[in-house]
Design an enzyme around this catalytic site. Structure first.
Site, PDB file in Angstrom:
ATOM      1  N   GLN A  71      16.340  -2.753 -10.065  1.00 49.96           N
ATOM      2  CA  GLN A  71      16.054  -2.584  -8.633  1.00 49.96           C
ATOM      3  C   GLN A  71      16.821  -3.610  -7.786  1.00 49.96           C
ATOM      4  O   GLN A  71      16.355  -4.022  -6.727  1.00 49.96           O
ATOM      5  CB  GLN A  71      14.551  -2.685  -8.379  1.00 49.96           C
ATOM      6  N   SER A  72      17.997  -4.006  -8.223  1.00 54.61           N
ATOM      7  CA  SER A  72      18.777  -5.024  -7.517  1.00 54.61           C
ATOM      8  C   SER A  72      19.175  -4.590  -6.097  1.00 54.61           C
ATOM      9  O   SER A  72      19.829  -3.562  -5.911  1.00 54.61           O
ATOM     10  CB  SER A  72      20.051  -5.316  -8.323  1.00 54.61           C
ATOM     11  N   ASN A  73      18.775  -5.395  -5.122  1.00 59.80           N
ATOM     12  CA  ASN A  73      19.211  -5.168  -3.736  1.00 59.80           C
ATOM     13  C   ASN A  73      20.694  -5.478  -3.595  1.00 59.80           C
ATOM     14  O   ASN A  73      21.410  -4.840  -2.827  1.00 59.80           O
ATOM     15  CB  ASN A  73      18.430  -6.074  -2.783  1.00 59.80           C
ATOM     16  N   CYS A  75      23.073  -5.132  -5.913  1.00 57.87           N
ATOM     17  CA  CYS A  75      23.907  -4.040  -6.436  1.00 57.87           C
ATOM     18  C   CYS A  75      23.974  -2.901  -5.425  1.00 57.87           C
ATOM     19  O   CYS A  75      25.056  -2.387  -5.129  1.00 57.87           O
ATOM     20  CB  CYS A  75      23.358  -3.535  -7.778  1.00 57.87           C
TER      21      CYS A  75
END
Ligand SMILES: *Cc1c(COP(=O)(O)O)cnc(C)c1O
Length: 339
Positions: A71-73, A75
């Site tokens: 859930q990387s913001n 990326c």
């Protein structure tokens, strides 16, 4: 002086007072809305990407490779910037099980990223090697890749929040307020490093409290120290400081110059305790401000606790909390909330 960077984020981001929270805690709390830097590239990472992607474009890159949790913001913001410039993007995402297509991961796919998965173990021991191998593979297919490390937290990325600190100083003058204490979440260190570096180099004397969402004080102090030193040549190149100032800073800067609070990591990165979720609900209802479970929820919960009777932030003067974004990461945990 204006720094040379891409112009993507909606800047300056607003600062407003959290009236009811201030009243509840008997102090003066303001919020800087870095969650509103954009929509697809919302959050703090775009400030760093304005500098790192500028370097990528200068080098003739046509592919951005980066990495983070599922859930990387960071990326998601990188994928959006790549699409905006007609570049390809590839993301290395850390997973523990087959992930549902939701939140930031959904947006990565929607905006056309190539996705490669790795385990927690691979991520912690060899994410940079895996990205280097990915770059080699794309190179053999004719691409010109540019690798952005986790969170864009390296020397060039650190310029994003060095610059944001000066934006805050400008806003202080407009608003007629001095922010004595700045509070934020820290995960890959670049945001805390940039703010501290500007504060130290300019001798502004603000207290900057970075609430860790993983790892511990020593890890973040060493990491922030290292990437701040890496940022110095970029500041010289930008004309912000002279070579002799950079040399003096490199010699004088110490890991202990970075204030980190690791008392609110809780049960670990991207894992929420019931009291953290209750706090997110409380702030949403009190102020109409929605925090995220991974970063800002933990940092705000830490701020709230440290402001209560006997806490380490009592008497901290005017406090500025930086909302660094992360809204898309809230939806995948909606079922954990109790209403
Ligand atoms: C990445 C991130 C942070 C932490 O910033 P770092 O520079 O990685 O320490 C804080 N909040 C949100 C929403 C983020 O995505």
């Amino acid at each position: 002086m204006q720094m040379k960077k891409l112009s993507l984020a909606n800047l300056p981001t607003r600062i407003g007072k959290l009236e009811r929270l201030s009243q509840e805690l008997g102090c003066s709390i303001y919020i800087k809305r870095d969650d509103q830097t954009g929509s697809e590239w919302s959050g703090n990472k775009i400030r760093k990407l304005e500098f790192s992607v500028q370097e990528a474009l200068q080098q003739g890159a046509d592919l951005l490779i980066t990495t983070g949790g599922i859930q990387s913001n960071h990326c998601r913001a990188t994928v959006a910037v790549a699409a905006h410039y007609g570049m390809k993007s590839a993301v290395l995402l850390r997973i523990s099980e087959q992930p549902p297509v939701e939140g930031n991961y959904f947006l990565d796919l929607l905006m056309g990223a190539d996705v490669k998965f790795c385990t927690r173990e691979e991520y912690s021991t060899s994410r940079n090697e895996i990205m280097a191998a990915m770059a080699e593979e794309y190179r053999s297919r004719g691409y010109h890749p540019y690798i952005i490390p986790e969170g864009a937290s390296n020397g060039v990325g650190t310029l994003g929040y060095y610059n944001a600190f000066h934006e805050i100083l400008d806003q202080e003058r407009e608003l007629g307020i001095r922010f004595d204490t700045i509070v934020l979440a820290t995960g890959s260190g670049g945001t805390a490093a940039g703010l501290n570096l500007a504060n130290i180099l300019g001798g502004h004397g603000r207290r900057i409290v970075a609430m860790a969402v993983c790892d511990d004080v020593k890890y973040f102090q060493d990491h922030c120290h290292r990437i701040s030193i890496e940022a110095l040549p970029y500041l010289v190149e930008q004309g912000e400081i002279s070579q002799s100032e950079a040399d003096r800073c490199a010699a004088a800067l110490k890991p202990e110059d970075f204030e980190i609070n690791d008392g609110y990591v809780g049960i670990g990165y991207a894992q929420s305790r019931p009291e953290e979720l209750d706090h997110i609900k409380h702030i949403a209802r009190l102020e109409g401000v929605v925090l995220d479970p991974v970063y800002t929820g933990k940092a705000s919960y830490g701020l709230w606790n440290e402001l209560r009777e006997g806490g380490s932030l009592r008497g901290a003067g005017n406090i500025l909390f930086i909302h660094t974004g992360g809204l898309y990461g809230l939806f995948p945990v909606s079922k954990s909330f109790i209403f």
